[in-house]
Design a protein around this motif. Sequence first.
Motif, PDB file in Angstrom:
ATOM      1  N   MET A   1       0.836  -1.164   0.000  1.00 46.05           N
ATOM      2  CA  MET A   1       0.000   0.000   0.000  1.00 46.05           C
ATOM      3  C   MET A   1       0.887   1.235   0.000  1.00 46.05           C
ATOM      4  SD  MET A   1      -2.970   0.768   2.744  1.00 46.05           S
ATOM      5  CE  MET A   1      -4.238   1.908   2.370  1.00 46.05           C
ATOM      6  N   GLU A   2       0.457   2.254  -0.702  1.00 46.97           N
ATOM      7  CA  GLU A   2       1.222   3.496  -0.781  1.00 46.97           C
ATOM      8  C   GLU A   2       0.350   4.681  -0.419  1.00 46.97           C
ATOM      9  OE1 GLU A   2       3.573   4.257  -4.241  1.00 46.97           O
ATOM     10  OE2 GLU A   2       3.882   2.127  -4.610  1.00 46.97           O
ATOM     11  N   ARG A   3       1.020   5.715   0.095  1.00 45.09           N
ATOM     12  CA  ARG A   3       0.306   6.949   0.404  1.00 45.09           C
ATOM     13  C   ARG A   3       1.276   8.112   0.231  1.00 45.09           C
ATOM     14  NH1 ARG A   3      -2.944   6.996   5.836  1.00 45.09           N
ATOM     15  NH2 ARG A   3      -4.064   5.464   4.606  1.00 45.09           N
ATOM     16  N   ASN A   4       0.812   9.186  -0.380  1.00 45.17           N
ATOM     17  CA  ASN A   4       1.587  10.412  -0.498  1.00 45.17           C
ATOM     18  C   ASN A   4       1.162  11.363   0.604  1.00 45.17           C
ATOM     19  OD1 ASN A   4       2.981   9.599  -2.797  1.00 45.17           O
ATOM     20  ND2 ASN A   4       1.373  10.331  -4.132  1.00 45.17           N
ATOM     21  N   MET A   5       2.158  11.977   1.265  1.00 44.59           N
ATOM     22  CA  MET A   5       1.882  12.940   2.329  1.00 44.59           C
ATOM     23  C   MET A   5       2.824  14.125   2.173  1.00 44.59           C
ATOM     24  SD  MET A   5       1.086  10.585   5.666  1.00 44.59           S
ATOM     25  CE  MET A   5       2.206   9.206   5.434  1.00 44.59           C
ATOM     26  N   ASN A   6       2.364  15.274   2.627  1.00 44.74           N
ATOM     27  CA  ASN A   6       3.141  16.499   2.538  1.00 44.74           C
ATOM     28  C   ASN A   6       4.003  16.643   3.788  1.00 44.74           C
ATOM     29  OD1 ASN A   6       3.966  19.250   2.565  1.00 44.74           O
ATOM     30  ND2 ASN A   6       2.308  19.698   1.142  1.00 44.74           N
ATOM     31  N   VAL A   7       5.310  16.801   3.576  1.00 47.37           N
ATOM     32  CA  VAL A   7       6.246  16.998   4.677  1.00 47.37           C
ATOM     33  C   VAL A   7       7.088  18.220   4.349  1.00 47.37           C
ATOM     34  CG1 VAL A   7       8.137  16.002   6.019  1.00 47.37           C
ATOM     35  CG2 VAL A   7       6.321  14.514   5.136  1.00 47.37           C
ATOM     36  N   ASN A   8       6.974  19.251   5.168  1.00 49.69           N
ATOM     37  CA  ASN A   8       7.728  20.495   4.964  1.00 49.69           C
ATOM     38  C   ASN A   8       7.562  21.035   3.547  1.00 49.69           C
ATOM     39  OD1 ASN A   8       8.608  20.290   7.581  1.00 49.69           O
ATOM     40  ND2 ASN A   8      10.612  19.496   7.055  1.00 49.69           N
ATOM     41  N   GLU A  45      -2.375  -1.934   8.668  1.00 51.12           N
ATOM     42  CA  GLU A  45      -1.606  -1.105   7.747  1.00 51.12           C
ATOM     43  C   GLU A  45      -1.949   0.375   7.893  1.00 51.12           C
ATOM     44  OE1 GLU A  45       0.136  -2.163   3.442  1.00 51.12           O
ATOM     45  OE2 GLU A  45      -2.042  -2.142   3.571  1.00 51.12           O
ATOM     46  N   ASN A  46      -3.192   0.684   8.239  1.00 51.08           N
ATOM     47  CA  ASN A  46      -3.595   2.082   8.403  1.00 51.08           C
ATOM     48  C   ASN A  46      -2.886   2.765   9.569  1.00 51.08           C
ATOM     49  OD1 ASN A  46      -5.325   2.202   6.204  1.00 51.08           O
ATOM     50  ND2 ASN A  46      -7.048   1.415   7.382  1.00 51.08           N
ATOM     51  N   GLU A  47      -2.413   2.015  10.544  1.00 55.25           N
ATOM     52  CA  GLU A  47      -1.662   2.582  11.667  1.00 55.25           C
ATOM     53  C   GLU A  47      -0.209   2.892  11.295  1.00 55.25           C
ATOM     54  OE1 GLU A  47      -1.954  -0.278  14.804  1.00 55.25           O
ATOM     55  OE2 GLU A  47      -4.117  -0.047  14.995  1.00 55.25           O
ATOM     56  N   PRO A  50       0.729   7.061   9.927  1.00 49.67           N
ATOM     57  CA  PRO A  50       0.988   8.114  10.921  1.00 49.67           C
ATOM     58  C   PRO A  50       2.296   7.892  11.691  1.00 49.67           C
ATOM     59  CG  PRO A  50      -1.289   7.364  11.080  1.00 49.67           C
ATOM     60  CD  PRO A  50      -0.579   6.431  10.138  1.00 49.67           C
ATOM     61  N   ALA A  51       2.614   6.635  11.990  1.00 49.12           N
ATOM     62  CA  ALA A  51       3.855   6.336  12.699  1.00 49.12           C
ATOM     63  C   ALA A  51       5.074   6.637  11.833  1.00 49.12           C
ATOM     64  CB  ALA A  51       3.873   4.873  13.141  1.00 49.12           C
ATOM     65  N   ALA A  52       5.017   6.265  10.562  1.00 45.07           N
ATOM     66  CA  ALA A  52       6.134   6.534   9.653  1.00 45.07           C
ATOM     67  C   ALA A  52       6.314   8.040   9.448  1.00 45.07           C
ATOM     68  CB  ALA A  52       5.905   5.842   8.314  1.00 45.07           C
ATOM     69  N   LEU A  53       5.208   8.766   9.343  1.00 41.85           N
ATOM     70  CA  LEU A  53       5.272  10.223   9.190  1.00 41.85           C
ATOM     71  C   LEU A  53       5.915  10.851  10.421  1.00 41.85           C
ATOM     72  CD1 LEU A  53       4.582  12.770   7.587  1.00 41.85           C
ATOM     73  CD2 LEU A  53       2.316  12.719   8.647  1.00 41.85           C
ATOM     74  N   ALA A  54       5.553  10.390  11.610  1.00 40.62           N
ATOM     75  CA  ALA A  54       6.150  10.913  12.844  1.00 40.62           C
ATOM     76  C   ALA A  54       7.651  10.622  12.893  1.00 40.62           C
ATOM     77  CB  ALA A  54       5.453  10.307  14.055  1.00 40.62           C
ATOM     78  N   HIS A  55       8.057   9.414  12.485  1.00 41.50           N
ATOM     79  CA  HIS A  55       9.486   9.070  12.436  1.00 41.50           C
ATOM     80  C   HIS A  55      10.229   9.989  11.480  1.00 41.50           C
ATOM     81  CE1 HIS A  55      10.031   5.401  14.823  1.00 41.50           C
ATOM     82  NE2 HIS A  55       8.836   5.012  14.413  1.00 41.50           N
ATOM     83  N   LEU A  56       9.659  10.205  10.293  1.00 38.70           N
ATOM     84  CA  LEU A  56      10.326  11.043   9.295  1.00 38.70           C
ATOM     85  C   LEU A  56      10.448  12.481   9.800  1.00 38.70           C
ATOM     86  CD1 LEU A  56      11.606  11.394   6.532  1.00 38.70           C
ATOM     87  CD2 LEU A  56       9.324  11.852   5.625  1.00 38.70           C
ATOM     88  N   LYS A  57       9.373  13.029  10.347  1.00 38.44           N
ATOM     89  CA  LYS A  57       9.432  14.405  10.860  1.00 38.44           C
ATOM     90  C   LYS A  57      10.482  14.535  11.959  1.00 38.44           C
ATOM     91  CE  LYS A  57       4.835  16.036   9.651  1.00 38.44           C
ATOM     92  NZ  LYS A  57       3.543  16.540  10.176  1.00 38.44           N
ATOM     93  N   ALA A  58      10.579  13.544  12.841  1.00 33.86           N
ATOM     94  CA  ALA A  58      11.582  13.581  13.895  1.00 33.86           C
ATOM     95  C   ALA A  58      12.993  13.501  13.315  1.00 33.86           C
ATOM     96  CB  ALA A  58      11.355  12.436  14.882  1.00 33.86           C
TER      97      ALA A  58
END
Length: 67
Positions: A1-8, A45-47, A50-58
């Motif tokens: 599964m893939e998802r695009n998210m905006n980071v900075n 998979e839906n969880e 958000p966890a990966a996004l938090a890791h990347l932002k950190a």
Amino acid sequence: MERNMNVNGREINFATTYDGDSQYNVQVRSGEKVITMYKIAAETENEVFPAALAHLKADVEMGNVNL
């Protein structure tokens, strides 16, 4: 599964694969370039996103990853 998210202000692609035992491999890409990879423990998979996004932002905030 893939998802695009905006980071900075950048469009980042998160792609997951199930590794077993509630472990997901997450590949983080900007275009074709792989920025980093994570192993995320989650029940669904839906969880994972958000966890990966938090890791990347950190990682970005700590200077471990440059976008």
